[in-house]
Motif scaffolding. Structure first.
Motif, mmCIF file in Angstrom:
data_model
loop_
_atom_site.group_PDB
_atom_site.id
_atom_site.type_symbol
_atom_site.label_atom_id
_atom_site.label_comp_id
_atom_site.label_asym_id
_atom_site.label_seq_id
_atom_site.Cartn_x
_atom_site.Cartn_y
_atom_site.Cartn_z
ATOM 1 N N ALA A 125 0.830 -1.206 0.000
ATOM 2 C CA ALA A 125 0.000 0.000 0.000
ATOM 3 C C ALA A 125 0.865 1.257 0.000
ATOM 4 N N ALA A 126 1.954 1.254 0.757
ATOM 5 C CA ALA A 126 2.809 2.442 0.841
ATOM 6 C C ALA A 126 3.608 2.668 -0.436
ATOM 7 N N ALA A 172 8.809 1.793 2.168
ATOM 8 C CA ALA A 172 8.347 1.845 0.771
ATOM 9 C C ALA A 172 8.689 3.175 0.088
ATOM 10 N N PRO A 173 8.351 4.339 0.670
ATOM 11 C CA PRO A 173 8.728 5.586 -0.014
ATOM 12 C C PRO A 173 10.237 5.781 -0.055
ATOM 13 N N TRP A 174 10.965 5.305 0.976
ATOM 14 C CA TRP A 174 12.422 5.401 0.965
ATOM 15 C C TRP A 174 12.991 4.634 -0.235
ATOM 16 N N LEU A 175 12.529 3.418 -0.424
ATOM 17 C CA LEU A 175 13.018 2.596 -1.529
ATOM 18 C C LEU A 175 12.628 3.181 -2.878
ATOM 19 N N TYR A 176 11.410 3.687 -2.984
ATOM 20 C CA TYR A 176 10.967 4.325 -4.232
ATOM 21 C C TYR A 176 11.845 5.534 -4.564
ATOM 22 N N LEU A 177 12.113 6.384 -3.577
ATOM 23 C CA LEU A 177 12.977 7.545 -3.814
ATOM 24 C C LEU A 177 14.398 7.129 -4.198
#
Length: 188
Positions: A125-126, A172-177
């Motif tokens: 979800a994140a 999740a947002p850390w990995l995406y960035l």
């Protein structure tokens, strides 16, 4: 060698993700996890089960197919942002699986799955929320409400501890960035 430019948000997320991992590894969350779990009522209703399913593969796969289709239809190729999302999803789910084995944290309700830390549903979800809020900025609030709702359902069903969902919501947002940066997507 390509120079990777990382922004302030990434650095803040790095500290948070590393901090949560450290606290989890040292057992510092144990008391808090127990308190949150014992405070929240068990809410095993059809609505909560439907909402929690929105963090599963049955939602993730069609979402990924949709964004690939939208890119392909609009540009004839997949954008780097979408590629970062797809890679973050794959790398993240593998990492989540590895961390589950490494930490071997039992679930609050052990009959529901294997290990607890971190939450795969909250991660899915994140990562969707991180990408969707980046691609459709005016809907960012809705995207993150979705992610937090899925995380909350995991707590209300007593499938996960607080630290499980907390880590996933930041990881999740850390990995995406990170993957956006490695793929050369410039910050806007």
């Amino acid at each position: 060698m390509t120079r990777v430019k990382l922004d302030r948000n990434f650095l803040i997320l790095t500290v948070i993700v590393a901090g949560i991992l450290l606290l989890q590894a040292t057992g510092a969350f144990d008391g808090l996890n127990e308190r949150v779990n014992s405070t929240l009522p068990l809410v095993d209703t059809p609505l909560v089960n439907f909402l929690t399913a929105l963090g599963g593969d049955l939602f993730l796969i069609p979402f990924a197919a949709l964004v690939v289709y939208l890119d392909w239809r609009g540009k004839g190729t997949i954008s780097r942002k979408t590629l970062a999302f797809l890679l973050a999803t794959i790398v993240g789910l593998v990492t989540v699986g590895g961390l589950k084995l490494l930490f071997a944290e039992p679930r609050p309700r052990p009959e529901y799955g294997t290990y607890a830390f971190p939450s795969g549903h909250a991660f899915r979800a994140a990562v969707i929320a991180a990408y969707a809020s980046d691609r459709w900025r005016k809907y960012a609030f809705i995207a993150w409400i979705y992610a937090v709702t899925v995380a909350l359902t995991r707590l209300l069903l007593h499938y996960h501890w607080f630290s499980d969902v907390l880590f996933s919501l930041f990881f999740a947002p850390w990995l995406y960035l990170l993957l956006k940066s490695l793929l050369g997507v410039k910050p806007e």
